[in-house]
Design a protein around this motif. Structure first.
Motif, short mmCIF file in Angstrom:
data_model
loop_
_atom_site.label_atom_id
_atom_site.label_comp_id
_atom_site.label_asym_id
_atom_site.label_seq_id
_atom_site.Cartn_x
_atom_site.Cartn_y
_atom_site.Cartn_z
N GLY A 113 0.75 -1.32 -0.14
CA GLY A 113 0.02 0.02 0.07
C GLY A 113 1.08 1.35 0.04
O GLY A 113 2.04 1.17 -0.02
N PRO A 114 0.08 2.37 0.03
CA PRO A 114 1.03 3.65 -0.07
C PRO A 114 1.83 3.96 1.30
O PRO A 114 1.53 3.55 2.44
N ILE A 115 3.12 4.42 0.95
CA ILE A 115 3.98 4.82 2.12
C ILE A 115 3.73 6.27 2.39
O ILE A 115 3.83 6.98 1.75
N THR A 116 3.60 6.51 3.71
CA THR A 116 3.13 7.57 4.35
C THR A 116 4.39 7.96 5.35
O THR A 116 5.00 7.09 5.75
N GLU A 117 4.22 9.15 5.96
CA GLU A 117 5.10 9.61 6.99
C GLU A 117 4.97 8.88 8.36
O GLU A 117 5.73 8.50 9.32
N GLU A 118 3.68 8.20 8.58
CA GLU A 118 3.30 7.20 9.56
C GLU A 118 3.56 5.67 9.58
O GLU A 118 3.68 4.92 10.24
N THR A 119 4.26 5.63 8.25
CA THR A 119 4.70 4.13 7.94
C THR A 119 5.71 3.66 8.70
O THR A 119 6.65 4.34 8.75
#
Length: 313
Positions: A113-119
């Motif tokens: 899935g998408p990589i965000t700053e919270e990953t």
């Protein structure tokens, strides 16, 4: 007017940032082992593994951009990155400067899935483990309140002037300019995020000039949704007046090539980024700064225009 100091001044991202600083009439200091002179900017010779030289290079700075790229070798990374990050943290604290660290996405590892700053950091490579370590060191310093810093992350990039250390630059645009078929690593049918370097340069400056951005991780602008390899090549072919055929470089060929080419050998462990969907999300930055990333169409067109002006080597 404060001084903006670039550590790693000869690299691709520095090339994108310097024109932005110049356009905003900032005072610029360019630091590397052999800094190239730029009109209106101060040059300073330093090795970032030397604590004394880093302190001297950073002294008097308001903003320090850490854009250093070191030899792409896991042994060098393990030896030098912890030293570099400690030198720069301590020098920025001593100078009361804000540190803007240009980081990559290796520490996240394989993400569904998408990589965000919270990953979370779950590195699936040796280089990812090194990057997770230095990012964690920096975040602990940020949390303790002793350091004003920003972590700005990007993935592989493309753009005018970007040739080395860029898969689209080497595999797509350079091959097309030579009249050869474009190449792509492993799987051209999955989406793959890239950062457009002029956007990255603008975004770094915007972050540096925004006090409320400190103490946080930011993903630099990247277009959503990403293109697949075949879509990227087809769009590049349109503007390069080239064939849109793609020669896929499978994993086994890269394994063999790594026996003869040290860079490809070191790159091999990162190829999960080419095998599976690799989606890098920058909506946090886009919302906070009301920033619209340059479209694939426009970014690829500008890159193609630059490549078409280069001599065929």
């Amino acid at each position: 007017m404060g001084l903006h100091t670039i550590l790693g001044a000869n690299g691709t991202i520095a090339d994108a940032l310097v024109p932005v600083l110049q356009a905003n009439n900032e005072k610029i200091r360019l630091v590397s082992r052999k800094p190239k002179p730029v009109p209106g900017a101060e040059t300073f010779t330093a090795d970032v593994t030397s604590r004394e030289q880093v302190f001297a290079a950073v002294k008097g700075s308001e903003i320090v951009y850490l854009l250093v790229g070191i030899q792409y070798n896991i042994d060098v990374w393990r030896r030098d990155w912890p030293v570099i990050i400690r030198n720069v943290i301590d020098a920025c604290k001593a100078a009361n400067a804000t540190l803007v660290f240009f980081d990559n996405a290796y520490m996240y590892g394989k993400v569904d899935g998408p990589i965000t700053e919270e990953t979370p950091y779950r590195p699936s490579s040796k280089k990812g483990q090194v990057r997770a370590g230095i990012a964690t060191t920096l975040q602990e310093e940020m949390r303790s309140g002793g350091l004003k810093a920003i972590i700005a992350r990007a993935v592989d990039f493309y753009g005018p002037g970007v040739t080395e250390k860029s898969a689209p630059g080497l595999l797509v645009f350079t091959n097309m300019r030579k009249g050869k078929k474009a190449q792509w690593f492993i799987n051209p049918n999955v989406p793959r995020s890239y950062n457009y370097t002029p956007d990255a340069g603008k975004a770094l400056y915007m972050l540096a000039k925004t006090p409320s951005a400190t103490g946080q991780v930011w993903h630099l602008p990247t277009v959503d949704p990403p293109l697949t390899g075949k879509q990227f090549v087809a769009m590049a072919a349109k503007y390069m007046n080239a064939s849109d055929k793609v020669k896929v470089l499978p994993r086994w060929i890269l394994k063999i090539a790594g026996l003869f080419n040290p860079f490809i050998k070191e790159m091999y462990e990162m190829h999960y980024q080419d095998e599976l969907p690799f989606v890098f999300n920058s909506s946090k930055f886009e919302k906070a700064f009301d920033f619209k990333p340059t479209s694939w169409e426009e970014g690829i067109r500008q890159t193609a225009e630059w490549y078409k002006q280069q001599p065929v080597g």
